[in-house]
Design an enzyme around this catalytic site. Structure first.
Site, PDB file in Angstrom:
ATOM      1  N   GLY A   1      31.376   5.877 -12.810  1.00 46.02           N
ATOM      2  CA  GLY A   1      32.874   6.351 -12.743  1.00 46.02           C
ATOM      3  C   GLY A   1      33.031   7.576 -13.795  1.00 46.02           C
ATOM      4  O   GLY A   1      32.241   7.771 -14.550  1.00 46.02           O
TER       5      GLY A   1
ATOM      6  N   GLU B   1      29.188   7.110   8.094  1.00 44.03           N
ATOM      7  CA  GLU B   1      28.464   7.331   9.258  1.00 44.03           C
ATOM      8  C   GLU B   1      28.464   5.792  10.075  1.00 44.03           C
ATOM      9  O   GLU B   1      28.250   5.934  11.349  1.00 44.03           O
ATOM     10  CB  GLU B   1      27.354   8.165   9.403  1.00 44.03           C
TER      11      GLU B   1
ATOM     12  N   LYS C   1      42.407   4.694  -0.875  1.00 42.05           N
ATOM     13  CA  LYS C   1      42.457   5.992  -1.198  1.00 42.05           C
ATOM     14  C   LYS C   1      43.760   6.551  -0.635  1.00 42.05           C
ATOM     15  O   LYS C   1      44.572   7.213  -1.018  1.00 42.05           O
ATOM     16  CB  LYS C   1      41.259   6.790  -0.950  1.00 42.05           C
TER      17      LYS C   1
ATOM     18  N   GLU D   1      41.317   3.188  -9.589  1.00 40.59           N
ATOM     19  CA  GLU D   1      42.132   2.863  -8.449  1.00 40.59           C
ATOM     20  C   GLU D   1      42.126   1.285  -8.228  1.00 40.59           C
ATOM     21  O   GLU D   1      40.915   0.722  -8.563  1.00 40.59           O
ATOM     22  CB  GLU D   1      41.398   3.618  -7.217  1.00 40.59           C
TER      23      GLU D   1
ATOM     24  N   LEU E   1      38.743  25.111  -8.445  1.00 43.73           N
ATOM     25  CA  LEU E   1      38.177  23.886  -8.904  1.00 43.73           C
ATOM     26  C   LEU E   1      39.325  22.800  -8.363  1.00 43.73           C
ATOM     27  O   LEU E   1      40.435  23.204  -7.855  1.00 43.73           O
ATOM     28  CB  LEU E   1      38.330  23.601 -10.549  1.00 43.73           C
TER      29      LEU E   1
ATOM     30  N   GLY F   1      28.426   3.201  -8.590  1.00 39.07           N
ATOM     31  CA  GLY F   1      27.673   1.959  -8.320  1.00 39.07           C
ATOM     32  C   GLY F   1      27.806   1.131  -9.530  1.00 39.07           C
ATOM     33  O   GLY F   1      28.478   1.702 -10.536  1.00 39.07           O
TER      34      GLY F   1
ATOM     35  N   LYS G   1      30.049   5.417 -17.734  1.00 35.44           N
ATOM     36  CA  LYS G   1      28.984   5.996 -17.589  1.00 35.44           C
ATOM     37  C   LYS G   1      28.524   6.125 -16.061  1.00 35.44           C
ATOM     38  O   LYS G   1      29.419   7.123 -15.540  1.00 35.44           O
ATOM     39  CB  LYS G   1      27.964   4.674 -17.931  1.00 35.44           C
TER      40      LYS G   1
ATOM     41  N   CYS H   1      29.891  -3.074  -5.024  1.00 37.27           N
ATOM     42  CA  CYS H   1      29.780  -2.114  -6.328  1.00 37.27           C
ATOM     43  C   CYS H   1      29.847  -3.251  -7.362  1.00 37.27           C
ATOM     44  O   CYS H   1      29.083  -3.172  -8.271  1.00 37.27           O
ATOM     45  CB  CYS H   1      30.853  -1.027  -6.570  1.00 37.27           C
TER      46      CYS H   1
ATOM     47  N   GLU I   1      20.836   0.137  -8.865  1.00 41.35           N
ATOM     48  CA  GLU I   1      21.545  -0.686  -7.996  1.00 41.35           C
ATOM     49  C   GLU I   1      20.676  -0.958  -6.782  1.00 41.35           C
ATOM     50  O   GLU I   1      20.344   0.278  -6.059  1.00 41.35           O
ATOM     51  CB  GLU I   1      22.910   0.111  -7.794  1.00 41.35           C
TER      52      GLU I   1
ATOM     53  N   GLU J   1      34.238   6.934  -7.938  1.00 47.88           N
ATOM     54  CA  GLU J   1      34.216   5.311  -8.100  1.00 47.88           C
ATOM     55  C   GLU J   1      32.821   5.270  -7.457  1.00 47.88           C
ATOM     56  O   GLU J   1      32.354   5.275  -6.165  1.00 47.88           O
ATOM     57  CB  GLU J   1      35.262   4.712  -7.183  1.00 47.88           C
TER      58      GLU J   1
ATOM     59  N   LYS K   1      36.791  10.945   5.304  1.00 43.90           N
ATOM     60  CA  LYS K   1      35.517  11.410   5.801  1.00 43.90           C
ATOM     61  C   LYS K   1      34.866  10.006   6.005  1.00 43.90           C
ATOM     62  O   LYS K   1      34.532   9.174   5.190  1.00 43.90           O
ATOM     63  CB  LYS K   1      34.326  12.172   4.909  1.00 43.90           C
TER      64      LYS K   1
ATOM     65  N   THR L   1      25.183  10.610  -5.183  1.00 46.46           N
ATOM     66  CA  THR L   1      26.059  11.186  -4.142  1.00 46.46           C
ATOM     67  C   THR L   1      27.316  11.856  -5.087  1.00 46.46           C
ATOM     68  O   THR L   1      27.689  12.928  -5.076  1.00 46.46           O
ATOM     69  CB  THR L   1      26.713  10.834  -3.314  1.00 46.46           C
TER      70      THR L   1
HETATM   71  P1  NAD Z   1      26.473   7.056  -0.247  1.00 48.19           P
HETATM   72  O1  NAD Z   1      26.842   7.776  -1.704  1.00 48.19           O
HETATM   73  O2  NAD Z   1      25.285   7.141   0.257  1.00 48.19           O
HETATM   74  O3  NAD Z   1      27.612   7.634   0.681  1.00 48.19           O
HETATM   75  C1  NAD Z   1      28.977   7.687   0.307  1.00 48.19           C
HETATM   76  C2  NAD Z   1      29.850   8.761   1.190  1.00 48.19           C
HETATM   77  O4  NAD Z   1      29.284  10.089   0.992  1.00 48.19           O
HETATM   78  C3  NAD Z   1      29.555   8.371   2.695  1.00 48.19           C
HETATM   79  O5  NAD Z   1      30.398   8.858   3.692  1.00 48.19           O
HETATM   80  C4  NAD Z   1      28.354   9.747   2.829  1.00 48.19           C
HETATM   81  O6  NAD Z   1      28.419  10.141   4.259  1.00 48.19           O
HETATM   82  C5  NAD Z   1      29.058  10.662   1.840  1.00 48.19           C
HETATM   83  N1  NAD Z   1      28.041  11.772   1.519  1.00 48.19           N
HETATM   84  C6  NAD Z   1      26.700  11.813   1.355  1.00 48.19           C
HETATM   85  N2  NAD Z   1      26.152  12.997   0.926  1.00 48.19           N
HETATM   86  C7  NAD Z   1      27.135  13.801   0.712  1.00 48.19           C
HETATM   87  C8  NAD Z   1      27.585  15.210   0.344  1.00 48.19           C
HETATM   88  N3  NAD Z   1      26.639  15.964   0.060  1.00 48.19           N
HETATM   89  N4  NAD Z   1      28.829  15.423   0.313  1.00 48.19           N
HETATM   90  C9  NAD Z   1      29.894  14.791   0.619  1.00 48.19           C
HETATM   91  N5  NAD Z   1      29.566  13.771   1.047  1.00 48.19           N
HETATM   92  C10 NAD Z   1      28.502  13.196   1.086  1.00 48.19           C
HETATM   93  O7  NAD Z   1      26.873   5.588  -0.637  1.00 48.19           O
HETATM   94  P2  NAD Z   1      26.947   4.458   0.327  1.00 48.19           P
HETATM   95  O8  NAD Z   1      25.412   3.865   0.467  1.00 48.19           O
HETATM   96  O9  NAD Z   1      27.653   4.573   1.710  1.00 48.19           O
HETATM   97  O10 NAD Z   1      27.714   3.198  -0.273  1.00 48.19           O
HETATM   98  C11 NAD Z   1      27.314   2.425  -1.234  1.00 48.19           C
HETATM   99  C12 NAD Z   1      27.834   2.805  -2.844  1.00 48.19           C
HETATM  100  O11 NAD Z   1      29.045   2.981  -3.156  1.00 48.19           O
HETATM  101  C13 NAD Z   1      27.138   1.901  -3.816  1.00 48.19           C
HETATM  102  O12 NAD Z   1      26.390   2.721  -4.766  1.00 48.19           O
HETATM  103  C14 NAD Z   1      28.338   1.321  -4.174  1.00 48.19           C
HETATM  104  O13 NAD Z   1      28.347   0.650  -5.706  1.00 48.19           O
HETATM  105  C15 NAD Z   1      29.473   2.260  -4.130  1.00 48.19           C
HETATM  106  N6  NAD Z   1      30.779   1.657  -4.132  1.00 48.19           N
HETATM  107  C16 NAD Z   1      31.636   1.714  -5.385  1.00 48.19           C
HETATM  108  C17 NAD Z   1      32.691   1.293  -5.282  1.00 48.19           C
HETATM  109  C18 NAD Z   1      33.621   1.445  -6.490  1.00 48.19           C
HETATM  110  O14 NAD Z   1      34.771   1.203  -6.483  1.00 48.19           O
HETATM  111  N7  NAD Z   1      33.049   1.949  -7.851  1.00 48.19           N
HETATM  112  C19 NAD Z   1      33.214   0.524  -4.232  1.00 48.19           C
HETATM  113  C20 NAD Z   1      32.446   0.584  -2.966  1.00 48.19           C
HETATM  114  C21 NAD Z   1      31.233   1.030  -2.884  1.00 48.19           C
END
Ligand code: NAD
Length: 487
Positions: free
Chosen positions: A458, A179, A162, A463, A247, A255, A455, A287, A384, A253, A176, A233
């Protein structure tokens, strides 16, 4: 490099604690030990980082793109010099085997090099006008402040994917951290500082999603929110942004529930090797992991035997030769074991794994797990899991395989194994996903390759690659009437 005992925020080129002094624990997945206290950020820390970013964004945007790129080139060089230090931090944070942690550093450096080159291209277009004495062109304009919200599975790739394109495009970035993987984004901030990035252009805030992520997304100074994480999320973030007074662009990106199809004319040995890699690299916390193995009936038994022989040989651990590390947290380990047991209670059979690895306790290691006989609409087939768990499905032929492949709400990646050019082409055309692999694994990315899903995987952005410039710039169309009296 040793992990710090306290992980701070990175704001205005300095490590700062939380204003109220709160913190939370970071545990290492390898042995469950507490390695650090992490600053617990909230609205105040986010506001501090955003003020710093907003103050720095304009001057950064005015620097010519090739000169912004040159700073990324220096970052690439420093990443290579600091590969061991970064890999050590990634390993403590995620527990992933050393070679995977080191590979993350190498690929982040490659991305910086690619993005440096984009600074010298940064192309707009010119287009003809039917009107005399008028010219029309498009320019790429920086957006301003970018919020980068990250998952835990690949902390350095997560921030690099990013921040490098966002910075190249002339934006300031407020990250961000996840955690569960907080320090990598701070170390990345130090690297950017050493590479010559001006003060305030990059910050990283620590904290949970609701505490630190939500105020970042809600703030109207943020012009682009780039989020990688779960679909749930992602949808919440899109909704939050749509309710703001102003906006923002939202790049999601998300799951995957990625199908890996094995046809009757496949090289079964190769397919079994790549199915194991697809399912269990990074403990399935990718992912793009191959979580659904869809196999033609006539080769099912042979493929199953080849698969199980390999699964039994997968080296679980975090050492130099190991292949499948721990999952990120005790909570995720317990959740995964529970989900497998629940699927079994609904009729699936666990034919490998299904449990934690006792010899590696208290580390969060789960034995590579294969389920068979789950119905296609069962939760385990549709959701997932994000762990070292894959499911086998038996199908009569191509049409049924394709139907199953497309039969979830996700559409990230997919693979087909076949010797038939026609079948491969049909799958490429008719599988609804962002990346299709023929005779390969379900994952595979490079700095020049656009990656993203359809779907629930994304919202259309890609990216990295040149396409990532579309996330972090706005196209401005410029109409110039160079002789207004004679249009
Ligand atoms: P998650 O959605 O639980 O958390 C992702 C991030 O969002 C964290 O930093 C979390 O603190 C933050 N977050 C949570 N609630 C929020 C809110 N209300 N507002 C703003 N930010 C918030 O996901 P995860 O468990 O950390 O990661 C795994 C997921 O990521 C899987 O679904 C995986 O497939 C996906 N992923 C996708 C790609 C891709 O390129 N498509 C790459 C890596 C991981």
């Amino acid at each position: 490099m040793t992990y710090p005992t306290f992980v701070a925020h990175w704001i205005a080129d300095a490590e700062v604690p939380s204003i109220g002094g709160g913190s939370f624990e970071k545990r290492c997945p390898i042995d469950d030990r507490v390695v650090a206290q992490v600053a617990r950020g909230g609205a105040a820390e986010v506001a501090h980082a955003l003020s710093s970013a907003a103050g720095a964004a304009e001057a950064w945007a005015q620097l010519p793109a090739p000169r912004r790129g040159a700073i990324l080139g220096r970052a690439a060089q420093l990443l290579r010099e600091r590969e061991q230090a970064f890999a050590a931090i990634i390993q403590v944070e995620t527990g992933k085997p050393w070679k995977n942690a080191a590979a993350e550093v190498a690929s982040a450096a490659e991305l910086a090099v690619f993005m440096e080159g984009e600074g010298s291209r940064f192309y707009g277009r010119t287009m003809p006008s039917p009107i005399l004495n008028r010219s029309v062109q498009t320019l790429r304009s920086p957006i301003g402040v970018c919020a980068a919200i990250m998952p835990f599975n690949s902390p350095l790739a997560g921030i690099a994917w990013k921040a490098f394109p966002a910075l190249l495009c002339g934006n300031a970035v407020v990250a961000k951290s996840h955690e569960l993987t907080p320090y990598t984004a701070v170390l990345f901030g130090r690297l950017l500082k050493d590479a010559g990035l001006p003060v305030g252009v990059y910050s990283a805030v620590q904290g949970t999603g609701p505490d630190a992520g939500a105020p970042l997304v809600q703030d109207s100074r943020v012009g682009v929110v780039s989020f990688t994480g779960s679909s749930a999320t992602g949808k919440l973030i899109q909704k939050t942004v749509s309710e703001r007074a102003v906006l923002a662009k939202v790049c999601l990106e998300l799951g995957g529930k990625n199908p890996f199809v094995v046809c009757d004319d496949a090289d079964l040995e190769l397919a079994a090797d790549l199915a194991v890699a697809s399912a269990f690299v990074d403990a399935g916390q990718r992912c793009a992991s191959g979580s659904r193995l869809i196999v033609f009936d006539s080769v099912y038994d042979r493929f199953r035997a080849a698969l199980l022989a390999r699964v039994a040989r997968v080296k679980v651990g975090s050492g130099a030769d190991d292949e499948c590390g721990p999952v990120i947290s005790r909570a995720n380990l317990d959740r995964l074991i529970g989900q497998v047991a629940a699927a079994a209670s609904r009729g699936a059979t666990v034919i490998a794994g299904g449990q934690a690895v006792p010899a590696l306790a208290p580390g969060y290691y789960m034995a590579p797990t294969v389920l068979e006989g789950a119905s296609e609409d069962d939760e385990v087939s549709q959701q997932e899991l994000f762990g070292p768990v894959t499911c086998l499905y038996r199908v009569r032929g191509f049409d049924e395989a394709l139907r199953l492949a497309n039969g979830t709400s996700y559409g990230l990646t997919g693979a087909i194994h076949t010797a038939s050019l026609h079948r491969a082409q049909e799958f490429v055309t008719r599988y609804r996903g962002g990346l299709v692999s023929v005779n390969g694994a379900t994952f595979g990315s490079g700095p020049h390759m656009p990656f993203g899903g359809v779907k629930n995987s994304g919202n259309g952005f890609r990216e990295p690659g040149t396409e990532s410039l579309d996330v972090y710039t706005e196209l401005k169309t410029v109409v110039i009437n160079h002789n207004p009296a004679q249009l």
